[in-house]
Design an enzyme around this catalytic site. Structure first.
Site, PDB file in Angstrom:
ATOM      1  N   CYS A 108       0.828  -1.204   0.000  1.00 20.80           N
ATOM      2  CA  CYS A 108       0.000   0.000   0.000  1.00 20.80           C
ATOM      3  C   CYS A 108       0.866   1.260   0.000  1.00 20.80           C
ATOM      4  O   CYS A 108       1.354   1.688   1.048  1.00 20.80           O
ATOM      5  CB  CYS A 108      -0.917  -0.011   1.216  1.00 20.80           C
ATOM      6  SG  CYS A 108      -1.922   1.473   1.325  1.00 20.80           S
TER       7      CYS A 108
ATOM      8  N   CYS B 277      -0.403   4.124   2.079  1.00 16.05           N
ATOM      9  CA  CYS B 277      -0.219   3.991   3.530  1.00 16.05           C
ATOM     10  C   CYS B 277       1.244   4.234   3.901  1.00 16.05           C
ATOM     11  O   CYS B 277       1.538   4.869   4.903  1.00 16.05           O
ATOM     12  CB  CYS B 277      -0.546   2.584   4.022  1.00 16.05           C
ATOM     13  SG  CYS B 277      -2.000   1.852   3.325  1.00 16.05           S
ATOM     14  N   ASP B 278       2.176   3.687   3.114  1.00 13.39           N
ATOM     15  CA  ASP B 278       3.581   3.631   3.545  1.00 13.39           C
ATOM     16  C   ASP B 278       4.534   4.482   2.718  1.00 13.39           C
ATOM     17  O   ASP B 278       5.711   4.598   3.073  1.00 13.39           O
ATOM     18  CB  ASP B 278       4.071   2.165   3.503  1.00 13.39           C
ATOM     19  CG  ASP B 278       3.248   1.273   4.423  1.00 13.39           C
ATOM     20  OD1 ASP B 278       2.764   1.789   5.441  1.00 13.39           O
ATOM     21  OD2 ASP B 278       3.091   0.083   4.118  1.00 13.39           O
TER      22      ASP B 278
END
Ligand code: NDP
Length: 327
Positions: free
Chosen positions: A137, A140-141
């Site tokens: 992701c 997200c990261d």
């Protein structure tokens, strides 16, 4: 531990589940939605959404899901923060389920909207380096790789979107694809090829993820899918974006699955082979898999649940009686 009784139990809380909830609540079915581990589903880990009709300006995935949740609640859906861990579909209706919390759910109809989750390559180093350089992701990261070298693996919409997103953080993004042609929509391909921060690497498969001395990802070992030749690519972060697998584990042995693990439904409807059990969204749709199509099938599931209930009375303490002259 509580026992919840409802005319409509919705499992999963993405666009499909929320749409079923909105229609179910307005049909006075007093739905209960069990939200699962990732309330809001996959759209909560995306950023820009440009293709959900009704919004002329770009909106954010988490915002859209928050709006759908609020709308479902406003019309009367009860939201429960729990995860269904056991369900008995074979001896219903009423159908019985158990939550991770220990709560019990007894429902006249069940709407399965459990969605799908990211697939992994299944090569050495991938799981061991999860959170230490390997992720599924970028939204997200990606932030953790600010100014660093990153790679995205895959050739579909997700991979291209992730690569484009990563250019917000990194000037050195490599897109690794196993063929020499992308599956992604043309508009995304155009954006990708226009970016001087992204380098496509064609006909390469990742053989393994290799850590450095510090235990974090150091490089990838690649194999050319045409020649078989091995090479390495040094990267700080690698994002696997090769598609999604439907979340059907809970229903195995109770409902038939199609190739790829998707729930089988009567063509053109959300009806499973068990009357009163409906499936909508990415858990049953291997073709379109869009937020708007998920919302559409969620609506269909609620309408079919309402029709199903119009012909019968289901005693949520255990008995089913045919209603008289239900036309
Ligand atoms: P897709 O199934 O569309 O693409 C998966 C990609 O990963 C393909 O290019 C495939 O290669 C590659 N791949 C699969 N398995 C492997 C493997 N083992 N090793 C290497 N590569 C592999 O998945 P997406 O997640 O990209 O998209 C899923 C759906 O969601 C699609 O319908 C898409 O349109 C939609 N979507 C829409 C978005 C939007 O409209 N904004 C955003 C994101 C997704 P190959 O091409 O060779 O098969």
């Amino acid at each position: 531990m509580a026992t919840h009784r409802t005319k409509m139990l919705i499992i999963g809380s993405g666009p499909a589940g929320y749409s079923a909830a909105i229609y179910g609540a307005r049909a006075m079915l007093e739905p209960i939605m069990v939200q699962g581990l990732q309330p809001g589903g996959q759209l909560t880990i995306t950023t820009d959404v440009e293709n959900y009709p009704g919004f002329a300006d770009v909106i954010q995935g988490p915002w859209l899901m928050e709006q759908m949740r609020a709308q479902a609640e406003h019309v009367g859906t009860q939201m429960i923060w729990d995860t269904i861990v056991e369900i008995d579909l074979k001896s219903g209706p009423p159908f019985r389920a158990k939550g991770d919390s220990g709560d019990e759910y007894i429902a006249s109809t069940v709407v399965i909207a459990t969605g799908a989750s990211a697939k992994w390559l299944g090569v050495p180093g991938e799981q061991e380096l999860g959170g230490k350089g390997v992720s599924a992701c970028a939204t997200c990261d990606g932030f953790f790789y600010r100014g660093k070298k990153v790679a995205v693996i895959g050739g579909g919409n997700t991979a291209v979107e992730e690569a484009l997103y990563l250019t917000n953080h990194s000037d050195d993004v490599t897109l690794i694809h196993r063929r020499d042609e992308l599956r992604a929509e043309k508009i995304l391909q155009e954006r990708l090829f226009a970016s001087d921060k992204i380098t496509p690497l064609w006909n390469k498969a990742v053989e393994r993820f290799v850590p450095g001395e510090n235990g974090a990802l150091d490089h990838l070992v690649l194999k050319d899918t045409q020649t078989g030749e091995e090479s390495t690519l040094e990267v700080d972060g690698a994002f696997v974006a090769i598609g999604h697998a439907p979340a059907t584990e809970l229903f195995q042995g109770q409902l038939p699955l199609e190739d790829g693990g998707y729930l089988k439904v009567e063509p053109g409807t959300p009806k499973t082979e068990i009357p009163g059990v409906f499936a909508c969204g990415d858990v049953m749709d291997h073709t379109y898999r869009q937020a708007v199509t998920a919302a559409g099938t969620g609506c269909m599931a609620a309408l079919d649940a309402e029709r199903f209930l119009s012909g019968i009375e289901i005693d949520l303490h255990g008995h089913v009686e045919e209603a008289e002259a239900a036309e």
